[in-house]
Design a protein around this motif. Structure first.
Motif, PDB file in Angstrom:
ATOM      1  N   ARG A 165       0.810  -1.192   0.000  1.00 54.22           N
ATOM      2  CA  ARG A 165       0.000   0.000   0.000  1.00 54.22           C
ATOM      3  C   ARG A 165       0.857   1.261   0.000  1.00 54.22           C
ATOM      4  O   ARG A 165       0.488   2.293  -0.551  1.00 54.22           O
ATOM      5  CB  ARG A 165      -0.830  -0.066   1.283  1.00 54.22           C
ATOM      6  N   SER A 166       2.023   1.157   0.627  1.00 54.30           N
ATOM      7  CA  SER A 166       2.867   2.346   0.772  1.00 54.30           C
ATOM      8  C   SER A 166       3.335   2.879  -0.586  1.00 54.30           C
ATOM      9  O   SER A 166       3.563   4.072  -0.730  1.00 54.30           O
ATOM     10  CB  SER A 166       4.073   2.032   1.651  1.00 54.30           C
ATOM     11  N   TYR A 167       3.462   2.010  -1.596  1.00 56.87           N
ATOM     12  CA  TYR A 167       3.850   2.480  -2.927  1.00 56.87           C
ATOM     13  C   TYR A 167       2.752   3.350  -3.524  1.00 56.87           C
ATOM     14  O   TYR A 167       3.004   4.392  -4.112  1.00 56.87           O
ATOM     15  CB  TYR A 167       4.093   1.314  -3.890  1.00 56.87           C
ATOM     16  N   GLU A 169       0.463   4.932  -1.874  1.00 58.67           N
ATOM     17  CA  GLU A 169       0.367   6.139  -1.077  1.00 58.67           C
ATOM     18  C   GLU A 169       1.403   7.162  -1.542  1.00 58.67           C
ATOM     19  O   GLU A 169       1.094   8.335  -1.750  1.00 58.67           O
ATOM     20  CB  GLU A 169       0.615   5.780   0.383  1.00 58.67           C
ATOM     21  N   ALA A 170       2.631   6.682  -1.715  1.00 59.21           N
ATOM     22  CA  ALA A 170       3.703   7.580  -2.137  1.00 59.21           C
ATOM     23  C   ALA A 170       3.377   8.203  -3.480  1.00 59.21           C
ATOM     24  O   ALA A 170       3.532   9.403  -3.689  1.00 59.21           O
ATOM     25  CB  ALA A 170       5.023   6.812  -2.213  1.00 59.21           C
ATOM     26  N   SER A 171       2.892   7.377  -4.392  1.00 65.00           N
ATOM     27  CA  SER A 171       2.598   7.849  -5.733  1.00 65.00           C
ATOM     28  C   SER A 171       1.489   8.893  -5.729  1.00 65.00           C
ATOM     29  O   SER A 171       1.613   9.971  -6.328  1.00 65.00           O
ATOM     30  CB  SER A 171       2.216   6.660  -6.603  1.00 65.00           C
TER      31      SER A 171
ATOM     32  N   LEU B  56      -7.708   9.470   1.030  1.00 61.91           N
ATOM     33  CA  LEU B  56      -7.257   8.225   0.399  1.00 61.91           C
ATOM     34  C   LEU B  56      -7.380   7.062   1.362  1.00 61.91           C
ATOM     35  O   LEU B  56      -7.587   5.927   0.968  1.00 61.91           O
ATOM     36  CB  LEU B  56      -5.791   8.337  -0.021  1.00 61.91           C
ATOM     37  N   MET B  89       5.287  14.884   0.697  1.00 58.68           N
ATOM     38  CA  MET B  89       5.077  14.140   1.936  1.00 58.68           C
ATOM     39  C   MET B  89       6.108  13.034   2.096  1.00 58.68           C
ATOM     40  O   MET B  89       6.430  12.321   1.147  1.00 58.68           O
ATOM     41  CB  MET B  89       3.670  13.543   1.971  1.00 58.68           C
ATOM     42  N   PHE B  91       6.954   9.666   4.575  1.00 58.47           N
ATOM     43  CA  PHE B  91       6.175   8.773   5.427  1.00 58.47           C
ATOM     44  C   PHE B  91       7.006   8.155   6.546  1.00 58.47           C
ATOM     45  O   PHE B  91       8.226   8.275   6.577  1.00 58.47           O
ATOM     46  CB  PHE B  91       5.557   7.667   4.575  1.00 58.47           C
ATOM     47  N   ASN B  95       9.565   4.599   1.814  1.00 57.24           N
ATOM     48  CA  ASN B  95       8.815   3.820   0.823  1.00 57.24           C
ATOM     49  C   ASN B  95       9.219   4.165  -0.603  1.00 57.24           C
ATOM     50  O   ASN B  95       8.389   4.553  -1.410  1.00 57.24           O
ATOM     51  CB  ASN B  95       7.310   4.000   1.016  1.00 57.24           C
ATOM     52  N   PRO B  96      10.538   4.031  -0.908  1.00 57.14           N
ATOM     53  CA  PRO B  96      10.920   4.269  -2.308  1.00 57.14           C
ATOM     54  C   PRO B  96      10.241   3.239  -3.194  1.00 57.14           C
ATOM     55  O   PRO B  96       9.910   2.147  -2.737  1.00 57.14           O
ATOM     56  CB  PRO B  96      12.439   4.065  -2.302  1.00 57.14           C
ATOM     57  N   PHE B  97      10.037   3.625  -4.466  1.00 55.80           N
ATOM     58  CA  PHE B  97       9.476   2.672  -5.415  1.00 55.80           C
ATOM     59  C   PHE B  97      10.517   1.605  -5.721  1.00 55.80           C
ATOM     60  O   PHE B  97      11.708   1.869  -5.660  1.00 55.80           O
ATOM     61  CB  PHE B  97       9.095   3.385  -6.718  1.00 55.80           C
ATOM     62  N   PRO B  98      10.069   0.404  -6.080  1.00 55.85           N
ATOM     63  CA  PRO B  98      11.034  -0.647  -6.458  1.00 55.85           C
ATOM     64  C   PRO B  98      11.603  -0.379  -7.842  1.00 55.85           C
ATOM     65  O   PRO B  98      11.452  -1.186  -8.739  1.00 55.85           O
ATOM     66  CB  PRO B  98      10.202  -1.928  -6.401  1.00 55.85           C
ATOM     67  N   TRP B 107      10.557  10.300 -11.283  1.00 58.69           N
ATOM     68  CA  TRP B 107       9.183   9.820 -11.406  1.00 58.69           C
ATOM     69  C   TRP B 107       8.146  10.940 -11.378  1.00 58.69           C
ATOM     70  O   TRP B 107       7.338  11.089 -12.300  1.00 58.69           O
ATOM     71  CB  TRP B 107       8.915   8.814 -10.283  1.00 58.69           C
ATOM     72  N   ARG B 160      12.867  12.681  -3.509  1.00 57.24           N
ATOM     73  CA  ARG B 160      11.770  12.418  -4.432  1.00 57.24           C
ATOM     74  C   ARG B 160      10.673  13.470  -4.270  1.00 57.24           C
ATOM     75  O   ARG B 160      10.092  13.926  -5.251  1.00 57.24           O
ATOM     76  CB  ARG B 160      11.213  11.020  -4.147  1.00 57.24           C
TER      77      ARG B 160
END
Lengths: 279, 257
Positions: A165-167, A169-171, B56, B89, B91, B95-98, B107, B160
């Motif tokens: 879920r955190s991905y 959320e970040a996006s 969200l 933001m 967190f 939580n970087p993207f893979p 991105w 980011r």
């Protein structure tokens, strides 16, 4: 020794024995097919893969069957992949928890348990006769597409849901839209899982016999277009074996075995590669 | 360009539950403001009002009153995508993207319309430098972001966020998953970044609030099911040495929470 300890040890022994016997059976089957099939292929030579069968007993090569099998597998997956992925995206990202959605999931699970010969009968009645496609690679591919679709949808849905879920959320917090998030973050992260589902579906399509026999037919020719009939390796094996040509059958079985093994190894290799890059 | 954030008589609801009661608060530009308070006091909810991400997490949220960024009410016909571009933001857990280090930074600029490679290269370098990460990753821009350490990953997430030039930077307990050394580096970074951004940081550590913030807001809810309230807001040093509320004093001296 206490009772608990005795139980513990015997449970371990039983589990070990069962695990070993599973492996032994696997090796036995693969080994048997390889021993009976591979030297026989070798005695025929490369021709086995490049020429058509000869004569009433279908001696010689299996080139048309290889083409038919690949044609049918690729075509069914080309149809199944976009539809399956679309359905999975809908189920995982957009659908809520309503009755209707649960019904879709339930139908998918139910459908994947239907015997393949029933799918074959449906394909025969619907694609071959009603839609007048005749015995053709297209009718076969559409039937196999219906067979692999439920599994494809469910495995893809699981893969998409497994993306943290955190991905997302970040996006979204970076100002991306929901669709941008799905396309650029969720799907790439879910790709190994989706791909595994696709490759397993390919294995299933490639190995399918009954449904294909009813819909693509059994004419041992090389299909030139999707509307031509064909005879897949599995159907060929079926005919050879029912005619008592066991040695010829084992040659075909060995080819089938190696292809399906190839699918699985590819799936494993791709996943490992993906994990190295992103894990 | 850093902007002021203003809450004017804000009530916030999750469905029928009132989470925040009549919040009145002005967060100054180019300052670090810390939100402190026990769990469930609503400090994260207030933080997430600023980029409207409560919506969200939960369905049926409702806000009464006004939340203004640079005098614009963000709850009145604002485009959410450009709002969230304006408000970065970070967190709790990195939580970087893979994806690769480079792709993580490029991105957001990409989805907001930057296409030229040389421009993206420049943004990536600038953002990573700003997040004090460039020297450590400049030779592995093409490696997976997940191969970095936790602290580096969190600084990557900061880079980011700032890659799209936000006006406000929200940080939701950004060091709670990090070891003390990585925490110290993030804190140093926050001090540096406040020259350019309005920074709001939610933290469970009062020492952290005292170390890095200019002002501190203390939130408290009188119990489960009761709304969170802003009890006190002021200059950090004053709040910690001479709180005007008994409740603040009790909290910072560790008598509850």
């Amino acid at each position: 020794m206490t009772r608990a300890r005795v139980f513990d040890l015997s449970a371990k022994a039983v589990a070990w024995a069962v695990a070993i016997s599973t492996m032994v059976f696997l090796i036995l089957i693969i080994g048997y097919v390889v021993i009976r099939g591979v030297p026989s292929i070798a005695s025929v030579g490369l021709e086995f893969f490049t020429t058509a069968p000869r004569g009433i007993k279908m001696q010689g090569g299996v080139y048309p069957m290889i083409v038919s099998s690949i044609y049918l597998t690729v075509l069914s997956l080309v149809i199944a992949f976009p539809i399956g992925l679309g359905a999975a995206i809908y189920l995982a990202e957009y659908a809520g928890r309503g009755r209707f959605v649960e019904l879709i999931r339930f139908s998918a699970d139910l459908l994947s348990g239907v015997p393949s010969i029933v799918f074959g009968l449906f394909g025969l009645a619907f694609f071959v006769y009603f839609l007048k496609m005749g015995y053709s690679v297209l009718a076969g591919a559409l039937t196999v597409f219906l067979m692999v679709l439920p599994t494809l949808v469910r495995t893809s849905e699981q893969a998409i849901k497994a993306v943290p879920r955190s991905y997302r959320e970040a996006s979204l917090a970076l100002g991306a839209s929901k669709w941008q998030t799905i396309r650029r973050v969720v799907l790439p992260s879910a790709a190994p899982g989706i791909l595994t589902g696709v490759i397993l579906a390919m294995g299933r399509a490639f190995g399918e016999t009954a449904a294909v026999l009813f819909t693509a037919g059994s004419v041992p020719q090389t299909p030139a277009s999707p509307l031509d009939g064909g005879r897949t390796l599995t159907v060929h094996l079926f005919y050879l074996a029912t005619q008592g040509q066991i040695e010829d059958s084992f040659r075909v079985a060995a080819v089938l075995l190696f292809v399906v093994l190839g699918f699985n190894l590819t799936a494993g290799w791709m996943m490992a590669r993906f994990r190295r890059r992103f894990g | 360009m850093a902007s002021e954030v203003k809450f004017e008589k804000v009530d916030f609801y999750y469905g029928a539950f009132k989470a925040i009661d009549s919040l009145q608060l002005t967060i100054l530009a180019r300052k670090v403001s810390a939100f402190i308070g026990p769990s469930g006091c609503g400090k994260s909810t207030v933080l997430r009002m600023v980029n409207r991400t409560n919506e969200l997490v939960a369905e049926r949220t409702r806000l009464e009153g006004r939340v203004l960024i640079a005098d614009e009410n963000i709850y009145d016909g604002v485009d959410l995508f450009s709002l969230r571009k304006k408000v970065g933001m970070v967190f709790q857990r990195p939580n970087p993207f893979p994806k690769t280090v480079y792709e993580n930074i490029a991105w957001a600029p990409r989805i907001h319309g930057v296409k030229r490679t040389d421009e993206l290269d420049e943004i990536v370098e600038k953002s990573l430098k700003r997040a004090a990460l460039w020297d450590q990753v400049k030779n592995k821009l093409k490696s997976s972001a997940l191969s970095l350490s936790g602290g580096q990953q969190q600084r990557l997430c900061i880079a980011r966020s700032i890659a799209v030039n936000p006006e406000v930077l929200l940080m939701d307990e950004p060091t709670s998953a990090l070891d003390p050394r990585a925490t110290a580096r993030i804190e140093d970074l926050v001090e540096e970044l406040k020259a350019d951004y309005t920074i709001v940081i939610v933290t469970h550590s009062m020492q952290q609030a005292a170390r890095i913030s200019d002002s501190t807001a203390f939130f408290l809810s009188e119990g489960a099911g009761r709304p969170g309230r802003l009890i006190e807001f002021g200059e950090t040093e004053r709040v910690f040495t001479n709180p005007s509320s008994r409740l603040t004093e009790k909290y910072i001296t560790g008598r509850f929470g």
